[in-house]
Design a protein around this motif. Structure first.
Motif, PDB file in Angstrom:
ATOM      1  N   ASN A  89       0.811  -1.215   0.000  1.00  0.00           N
ATOM      2  CA  ASN A  89       0.000   0.000   0.000  1.00  0.00           C
ATOM      3  C   ASN A  89       0.853   1.278   0.000  1.00  0.00           C
ATOM      4  OD1 ASN A  89       0.925  -0.386   2.583  1.00  0.00           O
ATOM      5  ND2 ASN A  89      -1.003   0.019   3.588  1.00  0.00           N
ATOM      6  N   VAL A  90       2.009   1.209  -0.653  1.00  0.00           N
ATOM      7  CA  VAL A  90       2.836   2.414  -0.830  1.00  0.00           C
ATOM      8  C   VAL A  90       2.829   2.800  -2.307  1.00  0.00           C
ATOM      9  CG1 VAL A  90       4.393   2.026   1.128  1.00  0.00           C
ATOM     10  CG2 VAL A  90       4.959   1.060  -1.084  1.00  0.00           C
ATOM     11  N   GLN A  91       3.195   4.039  -2.576  1.00  0.00           N
ATOM     12  CA  GLN A  91       3.239   4.509  -3.956  1.00  0.00           C
ATOM     13  C   GLN A  91       4.430   3.902  -4.688  1.00  0.00           C
ATOM     14  OE1 GLN A  91       3.465   8.748  -3.850  1.00  0.00           O
ATOM     15  NE2 GLN A  91       1.368   8.992  -3.103  1.00  0.00           N
ATOM     16  N   GLU A  92       4.313   3.832  -6.020  1.00  0.00           N
ATOM     17  CA  GLU A  92       5.426   3.327  -6.833  1.00  0.00           C
ATOM     18  C   GLU A  92       6.670   4.178  -6.623  1.00  0.00           C
ATOM     19  OE1 GLU A  92       4.681   2.897 -10.987  1.00  0.00           O
ATOM     20  OE2 GLU A  92       3.098   1.424 -10.686  1.00  0.00           O
ATOM     21  N   SER A  93       6.481   5.471  -6.404  1.00  0.00           N
ATOM     22  CA  SER A  93       7.632   6.368  -6.233  1.00  0.00           C
ATOM     23  C   SER A  93       8.477   5.975  -5.024  1.00  0.00           C
ATOM     24  CB  SER A  93       7.174   7.824  -6.107  1.00  0.00           C
ATOM     25  OG  SER A  93       6.364   7.993  -4.962  1.00  0.00           O
ATOM     26  N   VAL A  94       7.831   5.445  -3.984  1.00  0.00           N
ATOM     27  CA  VAL A  94       8.572   4.992  -2.795  1.00  0.00           C
ATOM     28  C   VAL A  94       9.460   3.808  -3.178  1.00  0.00           C
ATOM     29  CG1 VAL A  94       8.348   3.927  -0.513  1.00  0.00           C
ATOM     30  CG2 VAL A  94       6.837   5.793  -1.164  1.00  0.00           C
ATOM     31  N   LEU A  95       8.887   2.866  -3.926  1.00  0.00           N
ATOM     32  CA  LEU A  95       9.653   1.682  -4.343  1.00  0.00           C
ATOM     33  C   LEU A  95      10.800   2.087  -5.269  1.00  0.00           C
ATOM     34  CD1 LEU A  95       6.644  -0.740  -4.954  1.00  0.00           C
ATOM     35  CD2 LEU A  95       8.067  -0.534  -2.913  1.00  0.00           C
ATOM     36  N   ARG A  96      10.538   3.069  -6.133  1.00  0.00           N
ATOM     37  CA  ARG A  96      11.605   3.569  -7.021  1.00  0.00           C
ATOM     38  C   ARG A  96      12.712   4.250  -6.220  1.00  0.00           C
ATOM     39  NH1 ARG A  96      10.914   3.044 -12.280  1.00  0.00           N
ATOM     40  NH2 ARG A  96       8.809   2.862 -13.108  1.00  0.00           N
ATOM     41  N   ASP A  97      12.320   5.048  -5.221  1.00  0.00           N
ATOM     42  CA  ASP A  97      13.313   5.733  -4.383  1.00  0.00           C
ATOM     43  C   ASP A  97      14.193   4.717  -3.652  1.00  0.00           C
ATOM     44  OD1 ASP A  97      12.402   8.197  -5.177  1.00  0.00           O
ATOM     45  OD2 ASP A  97      11.307   8.632  -3.324  1.00  0.00           O
ATOM     46  N   ILE A  98      13.577   3.651  -3.159  1.00  0.00           N
ATOM     47  CA  ILE A  98      14.345   2.605  -2.469  1.00  0.00           C
ATOM     48  C   ILE A  98      15.333   1.972  -3.442  1.00  0.00           C
ATOM     49  CG2 ILE A  98      14.203   0.314  -1.407  1.00  0.00           C
ATOM     50  CD1 ILE A  98      11.524   1.210  -0.165  1.00  0.00           C
ATOM     51  N   SER A  99      14.869   1.662  -4.658  1.00  0.00           N
ATOM     52  CA  SER A  99      15.744   0.993  -5.624  1.00  0.00           C
ATOM     53  C   SER A  99      16.852   1.912  -6.143  1.00  0.00           C
ATOM     54  CB  SER A  99      14.938   0.445  -6.797  1.00  0.00           C
ATOM     55  OG  SER A  99      14.507   1.499  -7.618  1.00  0.00           O
ATOM     56  N   ASN A 100      16.630   3.206  -6.086  1.00  0.00           N
ATOM     57  CA  ASN A 100      17.649   4.155  -6.554  1.00  0.00           C
ATOM     58  C   ASN A 100      18.712   4.436  -5.495  1.00  0.00           C
ATOM     59  OD1 ASN A 100      16.522   4.439  -9.089  1.00  0.00           O
ATOM     60  ND2 ASN A 100      15.235   6.155  -8.482  1.00  0.00           N
ATOM     61  N   SER A 101      18.500   3.965  -4.292  1.00  0.00           N
ATOM     62  CA  SER A 101      19.455   4.207  -3.217  1.00  0.00           C
ATOM     63  C   SER A 101      20.443   3.042  -3.119  1.00  0.00           C
ATOM     64  CB  SER A 101      18.721   4.368  -1.891  1.00  0.00           C
ATOM     65  OG  SER A 101      19.639   4.344  -0.837  1.00  0.00           O
ATOM     66  N   ARG A 102      21.693   3.345  -3.335  1.00  0.00           N
ATOM     67  CA  ARG A 102      22.736   2.313  -3.239  1.00  0.00           C
ATOM     68  C   ARG A 102      22.786   1.691  -1.854  1.00  0.00           C
ATOM     69  NH1 ARG A 102      28.099   4.067  -6.500  1.00  0.00           N
ATOM     70  NH2 ARG A 102      28.398   1.969  -7.270  1.00  0.00           N
ATOM     71  N   LYS A 103      22.593   2.535  -0.849  1.00  0.00           N
ATOM     72  CA  LYS A 103      22.660   2.090   0.541  1.00  0.00           C
ATOM     73  C   LYS A 103      21.627   0.991   0.810  1.00  0.00           C
ATOM     74  CE  LYS A 103      21.168   4.085   4.714  1.00  0.00           C
ATOM     75  NZ  LYS A 103      20.727   5.304   5.357  1.00  0.00           N
ATOM     76  N   PHE A 104      20.408   1.175   0.310  1.00  0.00           N
ATOM     77  CA  PHE A 104      19.346   0.200   0.546  1.00  0.00           C
ATOM     78  C   PHE A 104      19.545  -1.051  -0.308  1.00  0.00           C
ATOM     79  CE2 PHE A 104      16.513   4.129   1.314  1.00  0.00           C
ATOM     80  CZ  PHE A 104      16.955   4.232   2.618  1.00  0.00           C
ATOM     81  N   MET A 105      20.064  -0.884  -1.513  1.00  0.00           N
ATOM     82  CA  MET A 105      20.184  -2.013  -2.432  1.00  0.00           C
ATOM     83  C   MET A 105      21.342  -2.947  -2.079  1.00  0.00           C
ATOM     84  SD  MET A 105      17.533  -1.625  -4.071  1.00  0.00           S
ATOM     85  CE  MET A 105      17.615  -2.843  -5.339  1.00  0.00           C
ATOM     86  N   LYS A 106      22.161  -2.579  -1.112  1.00  0.00           N
ATOM     87  CA  LYS A 106      23.217  -3.474  -0.650  1.00  0.00           C
ATOM     88  C   LYS A 106      22.637  -4.616   0.177  1.00  0.00           C
ATOM     89  CE  LYS A 106      26.979  -0.144  -0.511  1.00  0.00           C
ATOM     90  NZ  LYS A 106      27.826   0.682   0.343  1.00  0.00           N
TER      91      LYS A 106
END
Length: 131
Positions: free
Chosen positions: A49-66
């Protein structure tokens, strides 16, 4: 303004509520909060139930994608944009690829891509499996 301040400085529960806010500015502020933990990001990546933009922001962050769990949760999220999911499939482990290919909540394209990657990765190099 107040919600952005709260997103940056608020408690875990407040961030959990604000990540679902309709405003992109507020949800982005939550992801930039210095108090944000890896476990919270994993939870956000799995939320339907979050916006697509939140998921995109997470995927664009190197820190989170580690964090592999974040990648796995993003790919398994039916709300994850298709282009993002297809890009992330290449980073998923063999066992998770099999589960992805069987997940009926995901788009057909993503499931087929996961199945193809699963077959590639599970076939021993140089050998033909099942022939």
């Amino acid at each position: 303004g107040d919600r952005v301040q709260l997103a940056m400085k608020g408690s875990k529960d407040e961030r959990f509520i604000l990540i679902r806010d309709g405003s992109k500015v507020v949800s982005s502020a939550v992801l930039q909060s210095p108090k944000l933990s890896d476990a919270e990001v994993e939870t956000f990546a799995a939320m339907k139930n979050v916006q697509e933009s939140v998921l995109r922001d997470i995927s664009n962050s190197r820190k989170f994608m580690k964090n592999y769990s974040v990648i796995r949760h993003l790919v398994n999220n039916p709300r994850c944009p298709l282009d993002l999911g297809l890009k992330l499939v290449s980073h998923v482990l063999v066992n998770d690829l099999k589960n992805l290919s069987l997940n009926k909540n995901l788009s057909e394209t993503l499931r087929k891509s996961a199945l193809k990657r699963y077959k590639e990765k599970s076939t021993p190099p140089g050998g033909k499996k099942g022939e």
